[in-house]
Each structure stands twice: as structure tokens, then as C-alpha cells.
Design an enzyme around this catalytic site. Structure first.
Site, short mmCIF file in Angstrom:
data_model
loop_
_atom_site.label_atom_id
_atom_site.label_comp_id
_atom_site.label_asym_id
_atom_site.label_seq_id
_atom_site.Cartn_x
_atom_site.Cartn_y
_atom_site.Cartn_z
CD GLU A 6 11.48 15.93 2.62
OE1 GLU A 6 12.24 16.90 2.40
OE2 GLU A 6 10.36 16.04 3.12
CD GLU A 20 13.89 22.15 4.50
OE1 GLU A 20 14.42 21.05 4.77
OE2 GLU A 20 12.67 22.36 4.59
#
Length: 707
Positions: free
Chosen positions: A161, A170
Site C-alpha cells: 500500500e 509516493e
């Protein structure tokens, strides 16, 4: 979330021979001074933990359940074919997904976490759950892992995740690509398997108010300040504006397109992920309107078959919309039935320029992405060879002003109150305007004989000069330090401020104006008229539907003991955070449990010199669970006491106990979380104690039920 901004450590020493402490310079927004504070040597680590989304993420039950379900399915699928399940968990955080893999029957589990404090915490959590021998924890980035050194062999299941509101912000693209090339077997099962980004074109004056400033007119409609062409023509900032789209009033926007899938990401490795793409989606306008912004969200297909779907869509576009409607209630209406997330919100993207569309007119929604970000455009004629690089702010305004501040500048109700005060200034006046990028301060140049504009921020100063030049304000002198203004103080007849300073985070941080007047401008003539003259700090006990979860202990998640994380977060918050946090509460519904309280009043003529504790008593008017106290400031522009001269940073409408508070959209409120919620009944008495420090604002808060 802290009100103080840390600067690099300057000096360290041992305290009592037990631990290293760090003397850190921090900026105090009320005093306007750099100050020294003693911090623990690992303060920066704790600060990072305190501001992380780990806690909120773990409170996301739907996320946890669907990851668990996908892991069980993937592991059972391999076992049914006689294949061992070797799992790699990238970015394990607390170790939750790795423990789920073990509980689902994985034959081996390797977890990696690069953030050392989190990795150490995961190690303790894994051990406490009796899985220390079953999970190999590698305290490195996944891109630093080597097969044969860190991992015995490649994994055949990847669970990770590594997503943010923008999905790819990210570094997800590079992380997945590296894993497939270096850490996974060919045809490995990947959880999640597939991702899609959706975009919807809208017209929304409310949303547009967060993007560019409008003309500023007086109470008669005459233009006081026009927007410089450099700002009008600027494409603005392409960075996303994270927002809880579910809380936008449905009547505040018009959908000009259906939601469209603009990008798909095959995370399974069957096709290699690309860093740079451009895609044009052909569509037609649903209504006549002006395309001003794009709403964006994404979903995850957790398994190969697409049976497990995790969606971040707002309620009106959610695949489970009909089921969600059935779960709605008076206490939790439809917009708030959606699984609540603050780690994965929805996003607004502002178009480089507005585009007028007629109903049924064909147009192209053009989407772009690089390795880390997205941006959008609208066109009726797609240009060939468009470079894959995002437009950027060319005017400086979008650098100088936050989204919230831009909305504030466009708030006509707020501006009307300031303009009423300004228009009482005589044409012979010499005005000192104090604040960062205050258009209202500049507007006095159309009223007064001379204006000295004291600005403390470099970027705001550049924008102020742009307005001065574009509007031909020859009677304005811009200064950026006290020394330059001191020689003119005897000329000044009026001092005005909104007040707004770029260093302010919490509502009361703008008390810097009062502090500055009384400590730095001692030579001001006593008869000078100053506005605002005082402010009230007000509060109301509330029941947040969801926001409190960012500080709520977890204890247990899907049957796993996570108390070690609770301890770390509690310690991190105590060391690194102010006890009061700033949040735009219009995005976070809360029920009022009582009438608002005026905690105390601060007058410019009697600014407190030391800490004082203010105690108020009242009664709850609605039964519920008090999990927070919301604070705001009301500025008094004069001493008339009239509501027309009061500018609030809190509720837009009168607060009614038992109902959701309608908060101002263009300010942030102060929040004190009651970590252990207090059950309350209507009619019960309570007392609220708030300690106010003259240099930092409210520093302590205690709510207790009275006998």
C-alpha cells in the site's frame, strides 16, 4: 499539524546523563520571533510520526478488510495448485499486512520498511502477536533489497500500500516496476492487481474561489482593485488540492461530464508501467457551463478477477451508491456514509484557463501524468506535440497564497465587512496597512491620501507590487521591515489589518498584529485609529463523525494487537505537536453538543503579558460523545459591538446543538481532541478550562463534567 515550524538542530547536550537533548530554533507566529526550545535528540523522528497518516489508515476498516480478503484469496489460490505462497510486503508500516499474510497461511513473509522508527515499531508489534519467527523484517527501501543478500529468493505474492491521494505521488510506479524486475517471480500475484484514475469536469464558483482572485469592488459596486493580467493569464499551480469532495454542497457544483477513466495502471506486471503519459478522453458537455476544475479519485481492483474493489469515489459516483443510501441516517447522512479516509482523499485540479461549453458540445478532457503527479486540461481542438511537462505558476500569486487564503480573498461576505470599515476612513488619512498580501489593505489606497504597506513575506511582497503597478497606486509605499516604517509613524492617522500573516496556522496566530503594534510600534501617536481593536476566542464541544480518528487509539485491528503503535503515536504527539491542531472543519462534519462559549477576549489595549487560565461553565444541550472541542476567533473591527463589524473564522451560521455545524469554507479552525471520548447527556453541566499563553496562544484545555 504543529503550530511551530522547526529549523535544523543547532546544539545538543546530554541531560542528566540519560539522553541527548536538542536545542532547536522554532518560529513563534504570535511573537514573530525565533525562539529556542529543548527537544529530544530524536525529535525529528517523532515529528514525522506525529504527522503521518498511519493511524488514520489503520482506522480505515474497508481498506483493511479488502486487503485481508485479497491476501486470503491469493494464498489459497497458490496452495490449491500445490505452490508455496512466498509473500513480499513493501512499506509494511505497522506490519499489519504481513501479519494478515501469516494468518492467511503464507509459507514465508518478508516485510520491508525504510522509516526506522516505524520499522522498529513494526518489529515490536510483530513480536507481540507471536509472529517474530514467521516474518522477516528488512529495514530498507524495497529498491535497496538484493536477492541472495536480503531475500533468499523472489516472492510470488506482492502486497503493498504505497498510494496517496494522487495514487502515484509516493513513487508507486517506480516501486512496482522495480519489484517486478528484481524481487518478484514472473506472473507473481500482486495485491492490488489493477488501478484506475477517474476525472470529472465541473463548473463550481465555490471551487474556483480557491484558485484565482476576483476583482475587488466597493459597497457600491465600483472597482477598487482589478486583478493584474499576469495573474489572470497565469495557468496557476498544477499541484493537487486535496479535499473531502463528499462535503462539497451538491448545489455548489455542476457536472459538465460523467466521471471518465483517464488512466489505468496494470500493477500485475503483465505490461510495464510508464512514467509519462498523455491521454485525451472525448466527451460531450452535459450542461451549458464553464469548465473550471476537474474532480479526481481512483479505485483499486484488489484481485485478478476484479471481485474485490476498493473505491475512493465521492458518494454520487460511488459504485455502491444504492447500498450507501440505505445506510444513511439523520446522525450520519448520505455524504458521511462513505468510508471515511484522510490518507486517501479526493482531489481538485484547476484548469489552466476556464473553458465555456454549450450543452452537448464535444470537447476533450486531456490528462497527463509523470512519475509522481497528474495535471489536466480542456480543449475543443487537441494540439499535437504537447510537451509532457506540467504548466507552472508564472505570476507568483499561487506561490504566495495557500488555497485557503485565496478563497478568503474571494469571500465577498468577509470583504464586505472590511470594506464597510475602510470606507469610514477620510480621504485626508495616512494609513499604515499591516499584513501579508492583503488586497483589502491595498484597497485603502483608493480612499486615503497615502498608504504605507508593511509586508513581512517576500513572495507576498512581489504580488503586492504587481497589484500596485497594475492599478496605478502611486500613493502606496511598500516597506518590509520596522526600521523603514518608524520614520513615518508620526504621519500615520489609521492602522488597518485583516489580519493575515503567512506564518499563521492556528486562528489565534494572527494575534501577531496586536503584539506587533504594542511591542514594535511604540512611536505611534496615541490618537491613531487602529482596526481591528479586539478579538474573542470562542469554542464549542462537538462530536466529530470521523476526524477524531487521526488521534484515536487503535488497540486492535482485524484481530491483531497494535497497542505498540498507539504508544508510539501518543509519545510522538506529546513530544512534537501542539495540543491544538488546525483543520478546515467544513470538510469534517461534527455535531454541536452545546451552545458556543466565549472563552476570553483579547483587547489591543490590554494584551496579556503572561499565562492565564480561563474557566467557563455551561450545560450540554444534546446527548452524544464529546471527542473534540472546536475553537475559532472573532475579530472586532471597531468597538460598536455590531455584528456587521465582526469577522469570524468559525461557523457561518448560528450553531444549533444537535445539528451539524456549518463552518466557514475559507478558514481553518483550532481543534483540541478529547482522546478518550466523554459520554454526555443533554442537561449535564460541564466546565471548560483553557490556559492562554501571551506568546503562544492557548496551550492547555480541559473539559470535565460538573456534578
Amino acid at each position: 499539524m504543529s503550530k511551530l515550524c522547526s529549523f535544523p538542530l543547532i546544539f545538543s547536550r546530554t541531560v542528566l546523563g540519560k539522553f541527548m537533548s536538542t536545542f532547536t530554533q522554532v518560529f513563534n507566529p504570535i511573537s514573530g520571533q525565533m525562539e529556542w526550545e529543548v527537544r529530544s535528540s530524536d525529535y525529528d523522528f517523532y515529528q514525522e510520526v506525529a504527522r503521518s497518516d498511519y493511524g488514520d489508515m489503520l482506522h480505515d476498516t474497508e481498506r483493511n478488510v479488502k486487503y485481508y480478503e485479497a491476501l486470503r484469496k491469493a494464498i489459497a489460490g497458490l496452495h490449491s495448485r500445490g505452490i508455496k505462497a512466498n509473500v513480499l510486503d513493501i512499506g509494511t508500516g505497522t506490519g499489519l499486512l504481513s501479519m494478515m499474510a501469516v494468518a492467511s497461511g503464507a509459507d514465508s513473509v518478508v516485510a520491508c520498511e525504510a522509516f526506522r522508527p516505524m520499522a522498529d515499531c513494526a518489529e515490536r508489534i510483530i513480536a507481540k502477536n507471536g509472529m517474530g519467527e514467521k516474518i522477516k523484517l528488512i529495514k530498507l527501501r524495497s529498491t535497496e533489497i538484493k536477492i541472495g543478500r536480503d531475500m533468499e529468493s523472489r516472492a510470488n505474492i506482492l502486497v503493498t500500500e504505497v498510494f496517496d491521494t494522487e495514487l502515484i505521488g509516493e513513487g508507486a510506479i517506480d516501486i512496482f516496476r522495480h519489484a517486478h524486475r528484481n524481487l518478484l517471480e514472473e506472473n507473481a500475484t500482486v495485491i492490488p492487481h489493477f488501478a484506475r484514475i477517474y476525472a470529472q469536469v465541473v463548473e463550481s464558483p465555490l471551487v474556483a474561489a480557491f484558485n484565482k482572485p476576483k476583482l475587488l469592488a466597493n459597497l457600491d459596486g465600483e472597482i477598487l482593485l482589478k486583478t493584474p493580467s499576469e495573474i489572470v493569464d497565469c495557468p496557476g499551480s498544477t499541484s493537487l488540492h486535496e479535499v473531502q469532495l463528499n462535503q462539497l454542497p451538491r448545489e455548489s457544483f455542476k457536472s459538465l461530464s460523467e466521471p471518465h477513466v483517464v488512466f489505468s495502471f496494470d500493477l500485475s506486471g503483465k505490461t510495464e508501467l510508464e512514467n509519462n503519459r498523455r491521454r485525451a478522453v472525448e466527451t460531450r458537455s452535459k450542461e451549458t457551463g464553464t469548465a473550471q476544475a476537474v474532480f479526481m479519485w481512483w479505485d483499486l481492483q484488489m484481485d485478478v478477477e476484479g471481485e474485490i474493489l476498493l473505491s475512493c469515489a465521492p458518494y454520487w459516483a460511488h459504485p455502491d451508491f444504492e447500498q450507501l443510501k440505505m445506510r444513511a441516517s439523520a446522525r450520519r447522512p448520505l455524504p458521511n456514509v462513505i468510508p471515511w479516509r484522510d490518507h486517501w482523499m479526493q482531489a481538485l485540479y484547476y484548469l489552466p484557463q476556464d473553458v465555456n461549453l454549450q450543452k452537448d458540445q464535444p470537447f476533450s478532457l486531456v490528462a497527463y501524468h509523470d512519475a509522481l503527479s497528474l495535471w489536466f486540461d480542456i480543449t475543443t481542438n487537441i494540439p499535437e506535440g504537447r510537451t509532457l511537462s506540467p504548466p507552472f505558476c508564472t505570476c507568483g500569486f499561487h506561490v504566495a497564497c495557500s488555497r485557503t487564503r485565496i478563497g478568503q480573498l474571494n469571500d465577498h461576505l468577509r470583504n464586505k465587512k472590511y470594506l464597510r470599515m475602510l470606507e469610514g476612513i477620510p480621504s485626508t488619512a495616512t494609513v499604515l496597512s499591516i499584513g501579508d498580501g492583503s488586497l483589502l489593505g491595498l484597497a485603502t489606497a483608493k480612499i486615503a491620501q497615502r498608504v504605507y504597506y508593511l509586508n513581512f513575506n517576500y513572495f507576498s511582497e512581489k504580488v503586492t507590487k504587481l497589484y500596485v503597478t497594475s492599478n496605478g497606486l502611486e500613493n502606496v509605499t511598500i516597506v518590509n521591515n520596522v526600521e523603514d516604517i518608524e520614520k513615518h509613524l508620526k504621519e500615520v492617522t489609521h492602522v488597518v489589518a485583516e489580519p493575515h500573516f503567512n506564518t499563521s496556522i492556528l486562528p489565534w496566530d494572527n494575534l501577531f498584529f496586536f503584539k506587533f503594534i504594542r511591542t514594535r510600534l511604540n512611536d505611534l501617536p496615541k490618537e491613531v485609529a487602529v482596526s481591528p481593536v479586539k478579538c474573542d476566542i470562542e469554542a464549542v464541544p462537538v462530536e466529530f463523525l470521523d476526524l477524531h480518528k487521526i488521534r484515536k487509539p487503535l488497540r486492535n485491528v482485524e484481530g491483531f494487537n497494535i497497542e505498540e503503535f498507539d504508544k508510539m503515536l501518543e509519545k510522538a504527539s506529546a513530544l512534537a505537536d501542539s495540543k491544538f491542531e488546525a483543520h478546515p472543519l467544513w470538510e469534517y462534519p461534527c455535531l454541536a453538543l452545546a451552545d458556543p462559549l466565549k472563552i476570553f477576549t483579547i483587547d489591543i489595549d490590554s494584551f496579556p503579558d503572561s499565562s492565564s487560565t480561563f474557566s467557563s461553565r455551561s450545560s450540554f444541550k444534546f446527548s452524544g460523545r464529546c471527542n473534540g472541542i472546536a475553537f475559532w476567533v472573532v475579530w472586532h473591527l471597531d468597538r460598536s459591538g455590531s455584528e456587521k463589524s465582526q469577522v469570524g473564522t468559525g461557523p457561518r451560521e448560528a450553531v444549533e446543538p444537535g445539528k451539524f455545524i456549518k463552518w466557514d469554507s475559507f478558514t481553518k479552525q483550532g481543534v483540541f481532541f478529547v482522546v478518550e471520548p466523554i459520554p454526555v447527556e443533554a442537561g449535564e453541566q460541564y466546565s471548560l478550562e483553557v490556559t492562554f499563553n501571551s506568546t503562544t496562544g492557548p496551550v492547555e484545555c480541559k473539559l470535565s463534567k460538573s456534578p
